[in-house]
Design an enzyme around this catalytic site. Sequence first.
Site, PDB file in Angstrom:
ATOM      1  CG  HIS A   1      -1.885  -0.208  -4.413  1.00  0.00           C
ATOM      2  ND1 HIS A   1      -2.488  -1.194  -5.166  1.00  0.00           N
ATOM      3  CD2 HIS A   1      -2.879   0.336  -3.635  1.00  0.00           C
ATOM      4  CE1 HIS A   1      -3.771  -1.269  -4.861  1.00  0.00           C
ATOM      5  NE2 HIS A   1      -4.040  -0.350  -3.943  1.00  0.00           N
TER       6      HIS A   1
ATOM      7  CG  ASP B   1      -8.197  -1.244  -4.342  1.00  0.00           C
ATOM      8  OD1 ASP B   1      -6.979  -1.002  -4.358  1.00  0.00           O
ATOM      9  OD2 ASP B   1      -8.844  -1.437  -3.304  1.00  0.00           O
TER      10      ASP B   1
ATOM     11  CG  HIS C   1      -7.253   3.864  -3.669  1.00  0.00           C
ATOM     12  ND1 HIS C   1      -6.209   4.022  -4.553  1.00  0.00           N
ATOM     13  CD2 HIS C   1      -7.172   2.581  -3.224  1.00  0.00           C
ATOM     14  CE1 HIS C   1      -5.538   2.885  -4.641  1.00  0.00           C
ATOM     15  NE2 HIS C   1      -6.095   1.993  -3.840  1.00  0.00           N
ATOM     16  CG  ASP C   2      -5.078   2.103  -0.452  1.00  0.00           C
ATOM     17  OD1 ASP C   2      -6.020   2.082   0.357  1.00  0.00           O
ATOM     18  OD2 ASP C   2      -4.847   1.164  -1.245  1.00  0.00           O
TER      19      ASP C   2
ATOM     20  CG  HIS D   1      -2.025  -1.035   1.102  1.00  0.00           C
ATOM     21  ND1 HIS D   1      -1.961  -2.253   1.753  1.00  0.00           N
ATOM     22  CD2 HIS D   1      -3.190  -1.053   0.390  1.00  0.00           C
ATOM     23  CE1 HIS D   1      -3.052  -2.955   1.482  1.00  0.00           C
ATOM     24  NE2 HIS D   1      -3.811  -2.257   0.658  1.00  0.00           N
TER      25      HIS D   1
END
Length: 747
Positions: free
Chosen positions: A480, A642, A516-517, A476
């Site tokens: 990614h 994802d 998103h992360d 993560h």
Amino acid sequence: MEQITLQLGVLLVFPVEDGQSEAFLWACRKGGFACSIANSLETAMDTLDKRKHHIVVIDMRLAVYSIGEQIVRKIRSRPSLASVVTLAVCPAIPRWCEEPSVRPYLDMGFNRRFLENHDRGACLNEIVMMDSGEVSTGLKLSVANTLFQLLEESRDSFDITDIDGICSYVNPSFEKLAGFKSIDMVGKSTDSLLNEEKTGQGLIETMQRCKAEGKVWEGIVVHNRKGQDPISVEMKVMPVFDADGNNLPSHFVTCRLELNPTVCRSCLNKNQYNSTTRRMSNGRVRTESSNTSINSISVNNNSRRLSKQVDAPIIKIITMLRSIQDTGSQQLPAQLIENVMAMLRSSELYNPGSNSLTEDPEALGFMDGLMEGRGTRPSVTGDTILSHRESTAAFNNTSLMQSLPTLIKENLSKREEWDYDIFELERLSSHRPLFYLGFDILVEFGILNNFKVEETTLRNWLGLIESSYRSSNTYHNSTHAADVLQASACFCRSQCMENFLDPTDFLALLIASICHDIDHPGRTNAFLCSVSHELAIMYNDSAVLESHHSAVTFKVTCQSAEQKNVNIFKNLEPENFKMIRKSIISMILATDMTQHFEHYNKFLAVNLKCGSTEEGEEGMVPLPVSQENKSLILRMAIKCADISNPSRKISLARAWAHRIVLEYRDQIAEEKSRKLPLSLPPFDDIPKSQVLFVHLFARDLLSAYYEFLEFGHLTDQLNETFEYWDSFNEENPYPHALTLSTSSTST
């Protein structure tokens, strides 16, 4: 339900301390009761106002008779003290005198009388008897009054009957539904409300049998009404048992909900379908049609022990209704409607549950480890939104692109290929792939013009976002995020997405993919909840990481005082920014794996088709799509991006598998060192973990979305990668060492 023990509160009102007051004080301490003492009217009422008391013991011996009377009358004048039990302490009666009447004390408002007795045991026994008698009864009555008040205000129809079906109560909503007043129903049987001819004698007999056995029954019946046509009603009958442990109920509470009037006409043909009953573990009885099976969909999968379907209740419902539609029948069987209604009442309408997917204990552990943790859109007109994608020359003319090293330029020129090598860009950019790829793709999709943002601002923002990812994470991290961005961009370039979405939607999806992360700690939601991490506390153990990513995205972008010129949204109109922010947050929250099956089954239920068209004067044109379905398409896009690793070519899929396993093993090692329960399986068998992930999560979701996009070649690659992982076993062991080196990406 766990029983809560209430500490009894006792107030002693004795103007003068003596042997009697000391005896009661000792009794309260001995019994473990909370005790207060007052010596006047004012202090007594002040104490009652400040603290809850269940019993008030008042000295009513002759010297203080008038004060005691004033206190008890004030208590009875206050509704908030209605449940307080009062005890009058009266003078002892000589043996040669006749005992006087207790009526004067009852008229004052006292509940009990206690003749003066300094024996401590006698005082304790008196309080204990009041606790188990008047106090307990008063509390129950208070709760009962509250419940009846709720029933009176409820919009749902409720009635209460005894074991013989004789009505003792109906609420106002019942009167409105049935057309009968309370005076018409109380003391009479409610069985006459059922229309036997249209409901069916078999269904009524099943309900009566359940009532006789003290079981909950629910189903759809046809209800007679006073002076009106019958209506179709969803009815639930719940038994009420006495506290004495009797196995037979003393009363029944029935809830009746009116259904859509069109259902009434379609559920009455009881002769077409033969029904059987199945007893459920919780006592409910559900009728099932022998002609239409709930489990009519099958999924062929011969891999290992994973063969169960992944149909959620909503998909089963749609399948059942379509099966009737296919037969050309104009009427729905009542039993089928009961099945549908039972499933619609499920709180997990879109989640099939882990036990319905597989019985493999290792697979269940894997699944639980990943899943536990556990408005009108404003119109955009004018020049706010200019175009979907810019020409190649537009982003080649940016100052960043002109100054890029040749090798990075060559790498970025392949970004539209599905098998784009993000690991090469990671190496060439010194672990800054998100900055370069993000700039390239956002410019391609027109952010500079559509958001009216300067190139410098975009570069500053991308640098700040990438620096907010933790490079210590093996999976993560910003690489990614760049990989998810590249996959989302590939989806956006499809003709299908262009048919349904506009440029603002594309940019919202790409920004959500980038962020998103952000600030991911390299630990799962389950771990953060287990250790009571500050993020878990902040977000109430619900979508902890996803909520954090959403919050950090806008905090970094909009509130970084020390970082000047980074807000890419600053030139948007307030309404447009609000719309885009809502969309980005929705997409980031959709990456929460606990919502995986809900999004997947909603997408199946909507049944969108890329080529959906309607006939118009100018030929075939795309059908309009609702904002809700647009949001669903976007949420599916980021979810698929994802978890798209298994649909990449094998060398890329293998590299990502190694990275996620290393990160998960690091978490497991910390859990062991801290003596925490393990929230993830050990991942000793890398191929097995990938087989489980693809079967349980990735294959159905990705295949459905790739079919929607008409990207059949990606489904083929997914199957090829799955077969690769599934080929390893004890005779053919996995040959690759677990590593992060770039050699892991070689074929």
